[in-house]
Write an enzyme that holds these catalytic residues in place. Structure first.
Site, short mmCIF file in Angstrom:
data_model
loop_
_atom_site.label_atom_id
_atom_site.label_comp_id
_atom_site.label_asym_id
_atom_site.label_seq_id
_atom_site.Cartn_x
_atom_site.Cartn_y
_atom_site.Cartn_z
N ASP A 64 0.84 -1.20 0.00
CA ASP A 64 0.00 0.00 0.00
C ASP A 64 0.87 1.25 0.00
OD1 ASP A 64 -2.52 1.25 0.20
OD2 ASP A 64 -2.05 1.73 2.28
N THR A 97 -3.58 4.79 -3.68
CA THR A 97 -2.56 5.60 -3.01
C THR A 97 -1.20 5.47 -3.69
OG1 THR A 97 -2.30 3.77 -1.48
CG2 THR A 97 -3.64 5.60 -0.76
N THR A 98 -0.97 4.35 -4.38
CA THR A 98 0.27 4.25 -5.14
C THR A 98 0.12 5.02 -6.45
OG1 THR A 98 0.37 2.00 -4.29
CG2 THR A 98 2.04 2.61 -5.86
N ASP A 400 -8.75 -1.20 2.43
CA ASP A 400 -8.74 -0.61 1.08
C ASP A 400 -9.97 -1.06 0.30
OD1 ASP A 400 -6.38 0.65 1.53
OD2 ASP A 400 -5.38 -0.09 -0.28
#
Ligand code: ADP
Ligand code: MG
Length: 532
Positions: A64, A97-98, A400
């Protein structure tokens, strides 16, 4: 490098001044880019995981982006902005988020090229903002509406989110769990509001992820019942009291010492103590309560051995050490009211469950409540994992996936995954840039090209030839196959909707907007002023 401005009174000074601004900007961009390159390899289902070693020797394994960046010790102020960017995406959408950091890095790279060609930062910044608004429109057009009653569709989205995680082989169990837990906490009066704090996740080691369960209608508490004094381990038809007062002798406010020097006095003290505790236990018993949840106290012990003994004698099932922040959740789930004083202990404050029992899990025990009267707007699940690292990553991954479902509940639109939206937006923006004039056209084109970093990286991480794949993908999109993306498992290009690789519109939308905002902010900085 930008050439120094000609003219001006003192040439030498103007030159120094400008070069510093350029230096600051470049240093900021380079630092942010370096950080973005560090997480790039973890994008997508074939991305790598990172082992993060913390200063205290603790290790976590994660895929993550937000978690990796959160743990990395970043010194450069501009790189810190990237860390914040990833956190904002985490708050805003929960997933992606990446991606957001990778897009930001790629945009910054383009900015550097444009700056080197002599385009003014303000023009770049404004054009990027414009391009981003257009990109958002294109995304919105591409997105397909979904019905949030369609459980299968939601599971597909959750599965996509899980597919890039360490625990991806357990997606068939975790995806439905994520969907069901979120659907259960939707407030019917205000369907757009989903509070993930209404979902309690309990982690216990010593099993495999396959042993994880979701409780249908009930509550799981991480705390085990107190059975050392012979109290019950199982109560049917439970009347549950949630108390915030202590069942122990009161302490004096001041540090004072009482010296007792004869046995009669001592007997009297002990007797007083016994009577005091007994009177509290009697009052509790009188209210009909047979399951007692006791909040942890910081002032004195909430229960003593003596009070546990009396509670056990009264056949009351006791769970101690309930944390302050669990109170709201428990009270909501069991439909009981927290009681702050023993005199307020009345039957109407109690919750009801058909069965309360201890449940052995791995090496320890938890408390399980089933058959709760009303269907509570909360949900509980128990995650299992063979070790702490897996367990914690499983929790993050489940979170997530839950965020993905929350996004879909708030904004019920879906996009294909696998780089399809990025390539399509890039293509359409490129075409739009041709209709613009001057530097703006140039910058919008740069923005469009920068977005291709997502399919490029997905291909690269899957061991495919990124150049060929992205070119081929562009061709597919030009021929109208807007949902074609990279099928990283087969190593080919396919329609991602048919492959069931879907993601919420809000995740991509938020990633584009936040990344652009961050880039614009970094561009506008022309000096770093240290203040003590
Ligand atoms: P993030 O932290 O940004 O969510 P991930 O590692 O989860 O990063 O990767 C997300 C990217 O991987 C998205 O662009 C998504 O479309 C893509 N992706 C996810 N599953 C697949 C799949 N099965 N095939 C191809 N691409 C996928
Ligand atoms: Mg993801």
């Amino acid at each position: 490098m930008v050439a120094p401005k000609a003219g001006g009174g003192k040439k030498g000074e103007t030159f120094r001044d400008d070069s510093r601004k350029v230096e600051v900007r470049i240093s900021n961009i380079e630092a942010a880019k370096a950080l973005s390159d560090a997480v790039r390899t973890s994008l997508g289902p074939r991305g790598m995981d990172k082992m993060v070693k913390q200063a205290d020797g603790e290790v976590i394994i994660t895929n993550d982006g937000a978690t990796i960046l959160d743990k990395v010790k970043v010194l450069h102020p501009a790189a810190k902005m990237l860390v914040e960017l990833s956190k904002s995406q985490d708050v805003n959408a929960g997933d992606g988020t990446t991606s957001v950091v990778v897009i930001c890095g790629s945009l910054l790279k383009k900015c550097l090229e444009l700056l080197n060609k002599g385009v003014h930062p303000t023009i770049i910044s404004d054009s990027m903002g414009k391009a981003c608004r257009k990109a958002a429109e294109i995304l919105q057009e591409m997105a397909a509406p979904i019905n949030i009653q369609d459980r299968e569709a939601l599971i597909r989205a959750a599965t996509t989110s899980l597919s890039s995680k360490v625990v991806s082989q357990h997606a068939s169990l975790l995806a439905p769990m994520a969907v069901d837990t979120v659907l259960k906490v939707i407030n019917p009066e205000n369907p757009n509001r989903v509070d993930l704090r209404d979902i309690s996740i309990i982690k216990k080691g010593g099993g495999t992820i396959d042993d994880s369960i979701m409780l249908d209608n009930g509550l799981l508490l991480n705390q085990k019942p107190c059975t050392s004094s012979g109290g019950p381990r199982r109560v049917e038809n439970a009347k549950i009291g949630l108390i915030q007062f202590c069942i122990s002798p009161p302490k004096t406010d001041l540090e004072s010492t009482v010296v007792v020097n004869d046995y009669q006095q001592m007997d009297r003290i002990l007797k007083e103590e016994r009577n005091y505790i007994l009177s509290i236990v009697k009052k509790i018993r009188k209210s009909g309560c047979n399951v007692l949840l006791i909040q942890k106290s910081i002032l004195r012990d909430a229960v003593t051995d003596l009070s546990l003994h009396y509670l056990a004698k009264a056949k009351i099932f006791v769970v101690r050490d309930i944390e302050r922040d669990q109170i709201e959740f428990i009270s909501k789930t069991l439909n009981c009211l927290p009681v702050a004083h023993v005199d307020h202990m009345t039957p109407d404050k109690l919750g009801h469950a058909q069965l309360v029992e201890e449940m052995p899990v791995g090496g320890s025990r938890v408390t399980k409540f089933t058959g709760v009267d009303n269907v509570a707007p909360t949900s509980c699940c128990l995650l299992r994992g063979s070790n702490k690292l897996v367990l914690e990553e499983a929790e993050r991954s489940l979170h997530d996936a839950q965020c993905v479902i929350r996004c879909l509940v708030q904004k019920p639109f879906m996009l294909a995954g696998g780089g399809a939206p990025e390539v399509e937006v890039s293509r359409k923006l490129g075409a739009w840039a041709k209709t613009l004039t001057g530097m703006e056209s140039y910058c919008v084109k740069g923005f469009a090209e920068a977005l291709e970093v997502i399919p490029y990286t997905l291909a690269e991480n899957a061991g495919l030839n990124p150049m060929n794949i992205v070119t081929e993908l562009r061709n597919h999109h030009a021929n109208g196959d807007v949902n074609h993306g990279i099928n990283v498992r087969k190593g080919s290009l396919t329609n991602m909707l048919e492959e069931n690789v879907v993601q919420p519109l809000q995740v991509s939308l938020s990633a584009f907007t936040l990344a652009t905002e961050c880039v614009r902010m970094i561009l506008k900085i022309d000096d770093v002023v240290p203040v003590r």
